[in-house]
Design an enzyme around this catalytic site. Structure first.
Site, short mmCIF file in Angstrom:
data_model
loop_
_atom_site.label_atom_id
_atom_site.label_comp_id
_atom_site.label_asym_id
_atom_site.label_seq_id
_atom_site.Cartn_x
_atom_site.Cartn_y
_atom_site.Cartn_z
N ASP A 7 -96.54 32.71 6.82
CA ASP A 7 -96.15 33.28 8.10
C ASP A 7 -96.62 34.73 8.22
OD1 ASP A 7 -94.98 33.78 10.52
OD2 ASP A 7 -92.92 33.68 9.79
N ASP A 10 -99.75 36.30 17.12
CA ASP A 10 -98.85 35.66 16.16
C ASP A 10 -99.24 34.22 15.91
OD1 ASP A 10 -96.74 34.97 14.52
OD2 ASP A 10 -95.36 34.61 16.18
#
Length: 485
Positions: free
Chosen positions: A97, A313
């Site tokens: 992530d 993101d």
């Protein structure tokens, strides 16, 4: 409609051997990948549910969009890796992530931690006492002072460095930091690998509450690629054996792609400056063009002139726009189809009926960043089939109580089929359209040699991997010597 946005699940191949190769050849870690939604229609509702959990993550750090913090272990990331930790190594599934700043694993003390996770994966609790290479991280350590913004008040000799993470739904995770060996396959030549390993500080989750312990999306932990000095990329860079830069290329047509830590020299990638002092990977959008028409960005409250703060993101599936941008964009997209009737489904999706070719009927959307860097999004990427309608993947921040500012958030919807390069050495981010099923070239920063890196068909071989569809994917680290410290 074309293929689904890849929600990719990474499986790191692990060897049971402990020692890394001691020669000076190029190093890198190789990942095999499963796509979370392979073989299924693109699901707008599933993607939005995923992003809603990510909103809960960001509330923990007091910011306004779904990116940042140390991360939840239940579906806040789009990738997971199977890594080996300890000596002898045991296998753990961790989410990869870019919005998380630390690596952490659920540990043996955690009675509330889930026993099963995504697709029924059997989860494992890390026990430091089972590894003879683990080391404690005390509250007096430099690492602990770094993550706490200074010396820890009340620190006693040999006391552990602790962490507490509280999320927007009231759930929390409490634990302590340890240091141990993480194992991976390394790149030793053109499309060749050898065993390697490295010592990394990570969190040991000792207690959880709320739905952190019950989610069917849970995994063993988080592998953080955020910007802070505690992230995995920063720790590897601090060893001097890897540059503080990484790239990913997600294949939206065939699934899979490439994820590389190190200096990508081919293809060439144009870049734009990262916004200073931001916890996220953020850059300024200067203009947005729909077809041949530019939108008005002058209502922004972030930065001078018409700039719009934009977060990139890879852990978010869709794209989120302020109301002042969302409405004009949607209106301009459908302006060439005056007979369309827009409808709002489930109080959140803007949809319409249409049966023709979307790429022929609707315009592309192009974001223009500083330094003349552009990002083009095509209709087949931003339109989804949903309940006999076509619906926009663009989401309105004004309909989301968790997102109330002028910030733009661009997720996997706009990143598929692009090589995205995060360069923390020079504080830039960039991308280029690319065939993510092909190879890239990565340079060894010590010897100057360049090696080909590309997707391979890698079997999972994992004791808990149950996904039906295996997709090739690589994580290549430019590690140049063995990394035991």
């Amino acid at each position: 409609m074309t293929t689904c946005i890849s929600l990719l699940l990474i499986t790191l191949l692990i060897s049971v051997s402990v020692a890394a190769s001691s020669d000076d050849s190029f190093r890198g870690a190789v990942f095999g990948v499963n796509s979370k939604f392979s073989g299924k229609e693109r699901s707008l509702s599933l993607f939005k549910a995923h992003d809603n959990l990510r909103h809960l993550q960001i509330l923990a750090s007091g910011v306004d969009l779904p990116l940042g913090g140390t991360g939840r272990p239940d579906a806040v990331g789009l990738y997971y890796a199977k890594i080996g930790i300890g000596t002898p190594p045991k296998e753990y599934y961790v989410q990869v992530d870019t919005g998380s700043d630390i690596m952490w694993i659920n540990c043996i003390q955690c009675r509330e931690c889930p026993k099963k996770g995504y697709h029924g994966l059997e989860l494992t609790l890390y026990d430091p006492e089972d590894s003879f290479t683990w080391k404690p991280v005390t509250c007096a350590s430099e690492f602990c002072a770094e993550i706490n913004g200074g010396a820890v008040t009340g620190c006693k000799p040999n006391a552990s460095c602790l962490y507490t993470e509280t999320y927007g739904d009231g759930s929390y995770s409490i634990g302590y930091f340890v240091k141990d060996v993480v194992q991976y396959d390394s790149v030793s030549g053109d499309l060749e690998t050898k065993l390697a390993n490295g010592s990394v500080i990570f969190g040991c989750g000792a207690r959880q509450s709320g739905n952190l312990g019950t989610s069917e999306e849970a995994l063993d932990g988080i592998l953080g690629f955020g910007k802070s000095n505690s992230s995995i990329i920063s720790q590897l860079a601090s060893s001097g054996k890897v540059k503080k830069m990484f790239a990913h290329c997600l294949d939206g047509d065939n699934g899979g792609g490439i994820f590389a830590i190190g200096h990508v020299v081919q293809p060439k990638v144009n870049s734009t400056p990262l916004i200073p002092d931001e916890p996220h990977y953020s850059a300024n959008v200067m203009k947005i063009e729909v077809g041949t028409q530019f939108l008005n960005l002058s209502t922004s409250t972030h930065g001078p002139g018409d700039k719009r703060r934009t977060i990139i993101d890879s852990g978010t599936t869709l794209a989120y726009l302020p109301d002042a941008i969302y409405k004009p964009m949607v209106n301009e997209i459908v302006a060439g189809q005056p007979d369309l009737r827009l409808r709002t489904l489930h109080e959140q999706y803007t949809c319409f009926k249409y049966s023709g070719s979307v790429d022929d009927a609707f315009p592309a959307v192009t974001f223009y960043f500083e330094n003349s860097l552009s990002l083009k999004v095509y209709p087949h990427d931003y339109l989804f089939a949903f309940e006999d309608f076509l619906c926009f993947g663009w989401q309105n921040n004004g309909l989301d109580s968790l997102s109330t500012t002028d910030t733009i958030l661009l997720g996997d919807l706009v990143l598929s089929n692009k090589l995205v390069l995060y360069d923390l050495e020079n504080q830039t981010i960039g991308w280029t359209e690319y065939n993510c099923s092909s190879t890239i070239k990565l340079r060894d920063e010590i010897t100057g040699s360049v090696h080909l890196v590309g997707p391979h068909s890698i079997p999972s071989g994992g004791r808990r991997m149950s996904s039906r569809y295996l997709i090739s994917f690589l994580l290549i680290t430019a590690l140049l010597h063995h990394m035991i410290s």
